[in-house]
Scaffold this motif. Structure first.
Motif, short mmCIF file in Angstrom:
data_model
loop_
_atom_site.label_atom_id
_atom_site.label_comp_id
_atom_site.label_asym_id
_atom_site.label_seq_id
_atom_site.Cartn_x
_atom_site.Cartn_y
_atom_site.Cartn_z
N ALA A 245 0.84 -1.20 0.00
CA ALA A 245 0.00 0.00 0.00
C ALA A 245 0.87 1.24 0.00
O ALA A 245 0.62 2.21 -0.74
CB ALA A 245 -0.92 -0.01 1.21
N ALA A 246 1.91 1.24 0.82
CA ALA A 246 2.82 2.39 0.87
C ALA A 246 3.58 2.53 -0.45
O ALA A 246 3.79 3.65 -0.94
CB ALA A 246 3.79 2.22 2.04
N ALA A 248 2.61 1.63 -3.49
CA ALA A 248 1.71 2.18 -4.50
C ALA A 248 1.42 3.65 -4.26
O ALA A 248 1.40 4.45 -5.19
CB ALA A 248 0.42 1.37 -4.54
N ALA A 249 1.20 4.01 -3.00
CA ALA A 249 0.90 5.41 -2.67
C ALA A 249 2.10 6.30 -2.97
O ALA A 249 1.95 7.41 -3.51
CB ALA A 249 0.50 5.51 -1.20
N LEU A 250 3.31 5.87 -2.62
CA LEU A 250 4.51 6.66 -2.87
C LEU A 250 4.75 6.82 -4.37
O LEU A 250 5.13 7.90 -4.84
CB LEU A 250 5.72 6.01 -2.20
N GLU A 252 2.51 6.84 -6.74
CA GLU A 252 1.51 7.76 -7.28
C GLU A 252 1.79 9.19 -6.87
O GLU A 252 1.66 10.12 -7.67
CB GLU A 252 0.12 7.33 -6.80
N ALA A 253 2.22 9.38 -5.62
CA ALA A 253 2.41 10.74 -5.10
C ALA A 253 3.71 11.38 -5.57
O ALA A 253 3.78 12.60 -5.73
CB ALA A 253 2.38 10.71 -3.58
N THR A 268 -4.52 -2.55 -1.79
CA THR A 268 -3.50 -1.55 -1.53
C THR A 268 -3.51 -0.36 -2.47
O THR A 268 -2.77 0.58 -2.25
CB THR A 268 -2.10 -2.19 -1.59
N PRO A 270 -3.98 3.09 -3.67
CA PRO A 270 -4.35 4.26 -2.86
C PRO A 270 -5.62 4.95 -3.33
O PRO A 270 -6.31 5.57 -2.54
CB PRO A 270 -3.12 5.17 -3.00
N THR A 271 -5.94 4.86 -4.63
CA THR A 271 -7.17 5.45 -5.14
C THR A 271 -7.72 4.55 -6.22
O THR A 271 -7.01 3.71 -6.78
CB THR A 271 -6.93 6.85 -5.74
N GLY A 274 -5.73 5.03 -9.21
CA GLY A 274 -4.44 4.33 -9.15
C GLY A 274 -4.58 2.87 -9.50
O GLY A 274 -3.74 2.30 -10.19
#
Length: 318
Positions: A245-246, A248-250, A252-253, A268, A270-271, A274
């Motif tokens: 999850a982290a 994928a979020a990192l 994307e961000a 996981t 984040p959106t 995503g």
């Protein structure tokens, strides 16, 4: 007559690698294990172990007896399974170990199904990475394991393990489809798509991108590094995490890219955007997810019920 209990101790030492580790797994003292091994050597008239550095190695005679111990163990598991079938025992406890993504997806589905179809069965569930889980299974400290092998890595195979393949979990590219953050251009993306599934990416087109990778030295980290090396580049790493999850979020961000297993995207991403943007690779990289029990135990009613529930869970909707 060779003492079967001593054969089991020898096998445990072979699996654990040291007398101390074997003693810990068996609940004995190291001196008690050493005494039993010495007695086994006297029984057989053969040297079975030699010291090598801080560990031990088996002699040819030791390897022969470990193979015998594996066969005896499988026969005993099969006998217990047959007795359980004949007795039609109403229930019992099954100790299940699984890796993190399976605990978020397959295992809850299987547990819910078992709660409805076999309420007399009690699951004791815990998390363990595949290597540890398989070791604990062989040591009879777990009953069912959900683990995985990456197709770019070799994992140690245990002689006493019966595997049931569950699914091929492909790695997906996350973060790469965001045009605002420098996605591959249409020409390069089309070239990748020609050699794979629709929308597939050639890994080489991501050589100039920043990357988010799993923890250094983990199986997934080694797989990503090898896949990138095969594509002709070393990833420029800007972040790492043990959690998909982290990762994928990192990605994307931060305008980076990452490879995460498709199964992990069920929980996981984040959106929603995503998740939709996750892209397959033109040359797939997979981890093969499987369930495992000790050989012979697949015929025992409790373990068989769990294996069936895990198999059904692979077809269940997310």
């Amino acid at each position: 007559m060779i003492d079967v209990r001593r054969l089991r101790i020898l096998r445990e030492v072979a699996v654990a690698g040291t007398v101390t580790a074997a003693a810990r797994a068996l609940g004995y003292t190291p001196s008690a294990v050493s005494q039993q091994l010495a007695a086994l050597e006297r029984e057989t008239g053969s040297e079975l172990l030699r010291r090598r550095g801080r560990g031990i190695e088996l002699t040819a005679e030791g390897r022969l007896l470990v193979a015998v111990a594996e066969r005896v163990g499988a026969e005993l598991e099969a006998a217990e399974a047959e007795l359980a079938v004949r007795a039609a025992r109403p229930g019992g406890v099954v100790r299940l170990l699984a890796f993190a993504t399976a605990l978020q997806t397959l295992v809850p589905r299987a547990a819910a199904a078992l709660a409805a179809s076999a309420p007399e069965l009690t699951l004791e569930i815990d998390e363990a990475d595949p290597d540890d889980a398989l070791r604990l299974l062989v040591q009879e400290r777990a009953d069912v394991v959900v683990a995985h092998d990456y197709d770019l890595l070799e994992r140690r195979r245990h002689a006493r393990v019966h595997r049931r393949e569950l699914l091929a979990d492909e790695l997906r590219v996350v973060g790469a489809a965001d045009a605002k953050r420098g996605a591959p251009d249409a020409k390069r993306g089309a070239a990748g798509a020609k050699s794979g599934a629709p929308g597939a990416l050639d890994l080489a087109t991501l050589a100039e991108r920043a990357w988010v990778l799993p923890d250094r030295g983990s199986a997934c980290d080694r797989v990503v590094e090898r896949a990138c090396a095969a594509a002709g580049f070393a990833p420029r790493v800007v972040a790492r995490s043990s959690d998909f999850a982290a990762i994928a979020a990192l990605a994307e961000a931060c305008g980076a890219v990452a490879l995460v297993p498709r199964l992990s995207l069920e929980r996981t991403a984040p959106t929603a955007a995503g998740a939709a943007a996750a892209r397959p690779l033109a040359t797939p990289v997979r981890r093969l997810v499987f369930a495992a029990v000790r050989d012979g135990a697949q015929r025992r009613p409790l373990e068989a019920a769990v294996l069936d529930a895990l198999t059904d869970a692979t077809a269940a909707p997310a």
